[in-house]
Scaffold this active site. Structure first.
Site, PDB file in Angstrom:
ATOM      1  CB  CYS A   1      52.901  37.486  52.135  1.00  0.00           C
ATOM      2  SG  CYS A   1      51.331  36.706  51.753  1.00  0.00           S
TER       3      CYS A   1
ATOM      4  CB  CYS B   1      49.196  38.650  48.508  1.00  0.00           C
ATOM      5  SG  CYS B   1      49.339  38.017  50.179  1.00  0.00           S
TER       6      CYS B   1
ATOM      7  CG  ASP C   1      40.368  29.128   3.509  1.00  0.00           C
ATOM      8  OD1 ASP C   1      40.955  28.999   2.420  1.00  0.00           O
ATOM      9  OD2 ASP C   1      39.274  28.601   3.755  1.00  0.00           O
TER      10      ASP C   1
ATOM     11  CG  ASP D   1      35.284  29.955   6.830  1.00  0.00           C
ATOM     12  OD1 ASP D   1      35.832  29.144   6.070  1.00  0.00           O
ATOM     13  OD2 ASP D   1      34.606  30.902   6.417  1.00  0.00           O
TER      14      ASP D   1
ATOM     15  CG  ASP E   1      50.792  41.200  51.830  1.00  0.00           C
ATOM     16  OD1 ASP E   1      51.142  40.384  50.967  1.00  0.00           O
ATOM     17  OD2 ASP E   1      49.748  41.089  52.492  1.00  0.00           O
TER      18      ASP E   1
END
Length: 554
Positions: A242, A244, A286, A442, A529
């Protein structure tokens, strides 16, 4: 009988948390982990293994509840920002004031904020001085002094003094509200690892059901054992396989990392951009607000002659035709038809590290100078230690201004006098050379470059709305320091995701091998599990507490 009753109660309590999902999987003919666990519980009941079934139901239910609690805790840590917004504000009318609902404030209104009160709006201080705690929005560790002309933001706390503030944004458009809307939308931008895990689970789960069925029926049909024995082994295989822990491992980690980053003033618009930030190999910057203060001060101005004003008008008309976003630099001034003598004066400003600008309807030429930030070089060195191989300044400024800023910060390379399309093209070239590239900027002119980058990063306090919409990450406060945090935090999140996937898969592989050879028990299946699910969930939740900032480790 008493023990059996207790087992049944435990099974019922644990199954109540997931049986609806298991039944939905049956009805839709799409097997998932809930269906696998439900089938294992039915198998345990059929075989009379009540203790194992009760343990499985309890641990799986506990793991599911822990996962739900962890995700809710992560969401609450961000949604808690909403509680910072005060319900009422003191609206000023002439010589008197009265209390109104904060959400009713309109741009242009004036509010008075006393010591101990939270700021009810985004606005500008008109009168007064105070220390304001902005940490919930920017992550700044100390209060910031505010006086006339300074911006204040909704949800921040006035710690001393009284301020008269003019409202600049409607209540639904404050920075706080925009942050919350972006957080809500971030769930739609899932990380690539999340999508990979889901694709794997969709194919893996039906295969597990087929394998468990084969283990249960093939040996007894071949006369190599009892039906009960192999039904037991088939159920063990079903439970061990499984997925999970594998499925849960990534979303818990990503949600915890996003919530933790938001509390530090770094808003990431989804898990996909978090992962991409952890893979950055190059960063374009920048200049204003990134390497320099971003608050140029007027150093000198001179009135232009009528001929020079006609020359400047021609440049402004040409600039409009070119789409705007072009600075008044020697290169563009010459291209726009400005008189050579005026171009020389603009070049003289640039040689001093200043930027030329026209004002008063184009009648005055000004020189604006911007002071450097105090720690850009340390921030760039921290980025290099984190694996960013190339750092480039992409500036709209004249070459002397860009050169001075690049030298002070220690960038690897700089390019000057770039238009918006040229910046975007430079980012594209970096992507070709380095793969994942960040762009930190910005202003409106940088929106195209932000969209071109793998991860566009804008600065909350200075960024235009266009830049914020174009960006994938918004940072508040010291842009470079927050970018260092972003890269380090994202790399840590990637590491935890890899750890969780490895834990889940290795445990599954080891126990599955034991199950296929008939050496595993239901107790081992439960450990593989539910135990693995608990481990990866707790490991992912470690990201709710950010690690020490890389620049603080120096």
């Amino acid at each position: 009988a008493a023990a059996l009753a207790c087992y049944l109660v435990s099974i019922a309590a644990g199954a109540s948390l997931f049986w609806r999902k298991a039944w939905a999987a049956v009805r839709s003919a799409r097997a998932d982990m809930n269906l696998l666990v439900g089938a294992s519980l039915l198998g345990a009941a059929a075989l009379g293994e009540w203790a194992e079934g009760a343990t499985l139901a309890f641990l799986y239910g506990l793991a599911g509840r822990l996962e739900a609690m962890s995700l809710e805790r992560a969401r609450r840590s961000v949604a808690r920002l909403l509680a910072l917004m005060p319900a009422q504000a003191s609206l000023v009318h002439g010589d008197h004031e009265h209390r109104v609902e904060a959400e009713s404030l309109k741009p242009g209104a004036k509010v008075r904020i006393r010591a101990g009160e939270r700021v009810p709006c985004d606005g500008v201080v008109l009168e007064g001085e105070a220390l304001v705690d902005q940490s919930p929005l920017t992550g700044e560790s100390v209060p910031v002094e505010k006086r006339a002309g300074d911006e204040v933001f909704a949800g921040t706390l006035n710690e001393s003094g009284t301020l008269l503030v003019e409202v600049r944004k409607p209540a639904q458009d404050t920075r706080l509200q925009r942050m919350l809307r972006m957080v809500e939308a971030s769930g739609a931008r899932r990380a690539e690892s999340e999508r990979l895990v889901e694709r794997f689970a969709r194919r893996y789960t039906p295969a597990v059901l087929a394998l468990a069925l084969l283990v249960a029926v093939a040996p007894p049909l071949a006369g190599r054992g009892e039906w009960r024995e192999w039904m037991y082994h088939g159920m063990v295989v079903l439970l061990i396989a499984c997925p999970c822990a594998f499925v849960i491992s990534t979303p818990v980690t990503v949600m915890a990392a996003l919530a933790s980053a938001a509390r530090q003033g770094v808003l990431v618009k989804g898990g996909a951009f978090l992962e991409a930030s952890g893979r950055l190999k190059a960063l374009a910057l920048d200049r204003p607000g990134i390497l320099t203060q971003g608050e140029p001060r007027l150093a000198r101005e001179e009135r232009l002659s009528p001929d020079e004003q006609e020359s400047l008008h021609r440049w402004q008309h040409w600039r409009t035709e070119m789409g705007g976003g072009i600075p008044l630099t020697p290169r563009w001034a010459s291209a726009g038809g400005i008189q050579p003598a005026l171009v020389e004066r603009i070049a003289g400003y640039a040689a001093e590290g200043c930027t030329a600008a026209a004002s008063q309807g184009g009648t005055v030429l000004q020189a604006w100078c911007d002071a450097p930030l105090h720690r850009p070089r340390q921030a760039l060195e921290a980025l290099r230690r984190l694996g960013v191989r190339k750092i480039v300044l992409l500036a709209s400024d004249p070459e002397p201004v860009a050169r001075a800023a690049a030298a002070a910060a220690g960038v690897d390379e700089f390019r000057a006098e770039l238009s918006a399309p040229e910046k975007a093209a430079a980012v594209e070239r970096l992507k070709q050379d380095y793969g994942d590239v960040g762009m930190l900027a910005d202003c409106v002119a940088d929106a195209e470059a932000l969209r071109s980058a793998t991860v566009g990063i804008s600065v909350a306090a200075r960024a235009s709305e266009t830049a914020q919409e174009s960006a994938d990450v918004i940072v508040a406060g010291d842009a470079l320091a927050k970018t260092v945090f972003l890269v380090a935090h994202a790399r840590r999140a990637l590491s935890v995701i890899r750890q969780n996937i490895a834990i889940a898969l290795l445990l599954k592989a080891a126990f599955l091998a034991a199950a296929l050879t008939g050496h595993a028990t239901l107790w081992m299946a439960v450990a593989a599990d539910s135990g693995a699910t608990l481990v990866v969930t707790l490991n992912g939740l470690r990201l709710l507490k950010p690690a020490e900032h890389p620049m603080e480790q120096e």
